[in-house]
Design a protein around this motif. Structure first.
Motif, PDB file in Angstrom:
ATOM      1  N   ASP A  11       3.265  -4.947  -5.723  1.00  0.00           N
ATOM      2  CA  ASP A  11       3.412  -6.396  -5.571  1.00  0.00           C
ATOM      3  C   ASP A  11       3.252  -7.115  -6.907  1.00  0.00           C
ATOM      4  OD1 ASP A  11       3.831  -6.165  -2.849  1.00  0.00           O
ATOM      5  OD2 ASP A  11       1.703  -6.351  -2.367  1.00  0.00           O
ATOM      6  N   GLN A  38       0.231   6.270  -2.329  1.00  0.00           N
ATOM      7  CA  GLN A  38       0.407   4.816  -2.327  1.00  0.00           C
ATOM      8  C   GLN A  38       0.852   4.330  -0.950  1.00  0.00           C
ATOM      9  OE1 GLN A  38       0.280   1.309  -3.918  1.00  0.00           O
ATOM     10  NE2 GLN A  38       0.946   2.521  -5.666  1.00  0.00           N
ATOM     11  N   SER A  47      -2.375   2.609   0.223  1.00  0.00           N
ATOM     12  CA  SER A  47      -2.234   1.400  -0.621  1.00  0.00           C
ATOM     13  C   SER A  47      -3.069   1.565  -1.878  1.00  0.00           C
ATOM     14  CB  SER A  47      -2.613   0.108   0.112  1.00  0.00           C
ATOM     15  OG  SER A  47      -4.010  -0.083   0.147  1.00  0.00           O
ATOM     16  N   SER A  48      -2.593   0.958  -2.970  1.00  0.00           N
ATOM     17  CA  SER A  48      -3.140   1.225  -4.304  1.00  0.00           C
ATOM     18  C   SER A  48      -4.599   0.831  -4.483  1.00  0.00           C
ATOM     19  CB  SER A  48      -2.298   0.498  -5.362  1.00  0.00           C
ATOM     20  OG  SER A  48      -2.336  -0.901  -5.142  1.00  0.00           O
ATOM     21  N   SER A 105      -7.085   0.923  -2.265  1.00  0.00           N
ATOM     22  CA  SER A 105      -8.012   1.467  -1.279  1.00  0.00           C
ATOM     23  C   SER A 105      -9.117   2.288  -1.934  1.00  0.00           C
ATOM     24  CB  SER A 105      -7.260   2.339  -0.273  1.00  0.00           C
ATOM     25  OG  SER A 105      -6.873   3.564  -0.855  1.00  0.00           O
ATOM     26  N   ASN A 121      -0.093  -1.344  -8.440  1.00  0.00           N
ATOM     27  CA  ASN A 121       0.204  -2.258  -7.334  1.00  0.00           C
ATOM     28  C   ASN A 121       1.650  -2.733  -7.432  1.00  0.00           C
ATOM     29  OD1 ASN A 121       0.410  -4.393  -5.488  1.00  0.00           O
ATOM     30  ND2 ASN A 121      -1.748  -4.952  -5.762  1.00  0.00           N
TER      31      ASN A 121
END
Length: 465
Positions: free
Chosen positions: A255, A49, A53-54, A56, A253
């Motif tokens: 966020d 991660q 990043s999740s 990708s 994710n």
């Protein structure tokens, strides 16, 4: 470059799987290997991660390879669910002393599941009000709105069904189709069909004992083969958990979780409180809750990572019979019923929390006793026939919200954290079914206290024996 990174990620996963294999060869206990798989899977997922990043493409394609171990393991468990249910229930019933015992077992298990579901709904209501949850605070994007639309479309299939019509869905009209999982009530239908076969054998004892004995021999042989398959598949649990939890942590994710962190925290508070209530119930019936937790943890870890109550049935039955001292009949019935009836997490916690959140949007006071009592009753009734796989909570919430005349589409606003919460819900579902089996075995005096009290046997040792 991307291809090289994907290959590198897969090689690292193979090395981690190799570590678990080395631990198995060193005869390190099954439980320790399960938690090792969970721990290194979380760490590896977080590393992926942070690096990629999740969302990708590299993680997406890497996880696709990880699924060979994770989803492959879940598929193997699903492969043995229906054969295990059938031969286990047939074997258990045909060895009963009479039909009355079957009725007592079924009523006890279902009653406990429904009572705990009502308690779970009550806990969820209190938690929602305590956190002051409301759907008005949640902003939805295109993905959430699309999910809400799909939920409304799915509701068309069930909203016009009366309660008698829903009950009819449990009765198998084509048991062979139900063995393929064609309907959401297929698992329960297979249970009913298997029960009829078991009862028929009991009746055959009086009229044609020779044929009954021949059939018993056949079922016992098939049962031995199926249980051997189950044992072989269950030995793969640490590997499956490693791949599954890596996928979850790598693709979630953060966020989106932060946007709904209040709802996530409230959900897990409710789940944790209900789990404590399970332990209190177990203690009230004379069992040591600490011993219970130690013995069921690997099963709960699998349920948590797989998000499938149905896939957890083999491990559920194995835990109840080999570790908790529950009789075969009660263990198989409680595991099978618990995957489709009275799921404390998916059918209890989640729909009640959504209803309390959504009620203010249509001018309903969630503090009203009329609303609260009606909601608890609706949750209990709608908990019949909830699918024991990912998405069961969505189906349960559809029925509850529509019955309470609440807007279904608003439930789509929570899609971004659905997988994260579903992990906890599934673990609670499975724990509820094991609680119902253990308590029922105590009530019906079919529990082996020595098995419960003795140290947990290692799965590999049992397999070799």
């Amino acid at each position: 470059m991307d291809t090289f990174l994907i290959i590198l990620n897969v090689v690292v996963m193979l090395i981690l799987l190799g570590v678990l294999f080395w631990m198995q060869k060193k005869h390190i206990s099954f439980t320790k290997r399960v938690f090792t798989g969970l721990g290194i899977g979380v760490v590896y997922g977080v590393i992926l991660q942070l690096i990629y990043s999740s969302g990708s493409d590299i993680i997406t394609k890497s996880v696709d390879w990880f699924n060979l171990a994770g989803s492959g393991y879940v598929r193997l468990l699903q492969m043995v669910v229906i054969p295990l249910i059938m031969v286990s229930i047939i074997s258990a019933i045909m060895n009963l002393k009479g039909k009355q015992n079957l009725g007592k077992m079924s009523l006890s298990i279902i009653a406990i599941l429904l009572i705990t579901t009502a308690i779970a709904a009550s806990v969820s209501i209190v938690t929602s009000l305590s956190f002051n949850l409301t759907s008005i605070e949640i902003e939805g994007g295109d993905r959430e709105l699309a999910q809400g639309q799909r939920m409304e479309e799915r509701l068309v299939d069930v909203k016009d069904q009366t309660i008698p019509q829903q009950v009819l869905e449990f009765i198998p009209s084509n048991p062979f189709a139900d063995m393929t999982g064609e309907r959401r009530t297929s698992t329960l239908a297979v249970v009913i069909f298997s029960a009829f076969i078991g009862v028929a054998v009991l009746g055959l004892d009086r009229k044609k004992p020779q044929q009954a004995e021949t059939f018993r021999g056949m079922v016992n042989a098939v049962y031995a083969v199926v249980m051997r398959i189950v044992t072989l598949v269950l030995r793969l649990t640490p590997y499956g958990i490693l791949a599954l939890i890596t996928k979850v942590t790598a693709t979630t994710n953060p966020d989106e979780i932060l946007k709904l962190i209040k709802f996530v925290i409230a959900s897990y508070v409710a789940l944790f409180v209900m789990f404590i209530i399970h332990l209190i119930i177990i203690a009230l019936f004379g069992f040591n809750p600490i011993t219970y937790v130690k013995k069921v943890l690997p099963t709960l870890v699998f349920a948590f990572t797989s998000r499938s109550s149905a896939a957890a049935i083999p491990l559920n039955v194995e835990t109840q019979t080999k570790k908790l001292g529950v009789s075969d009949g009660i263990a198989n019935l409680s595991a099978s019923f618990g995957a489709t009836i009275g799921q404390n997490g998916c059918a209890g916690i989640y729909p009640a929390m959504l209803a309390v959140m959504i009620a203010p949007t249509v001018g309903i006071d969630p503090l009203s006793w009329d609303f609260i009592i009606t909601l608890i009753l609706v949750v209990m009734i709608s908990s019949f026939g909830v699918a024991g796989v990912g998405g069961g909570a969505t189906f349960a919430s559809l029925i509850v919200l529509s019955t309470m005349n609440l807007p279904v589409a608003l439930a789509g606003l929570l899609i971004s954290v659905e997988p994260l919460i579903d992990m906890g819900r599934t673990a609670l579902n499975v724990n509820g079914s094991m609680t119902s089996g253990l308590v029922s075995s105590k009530l019906l005096k079919e529990n082996d206290q020595d098995t419960f009290s003795n140290p947990t046997p290692d799965l590999d040792g049992a397999a070799q024996a």
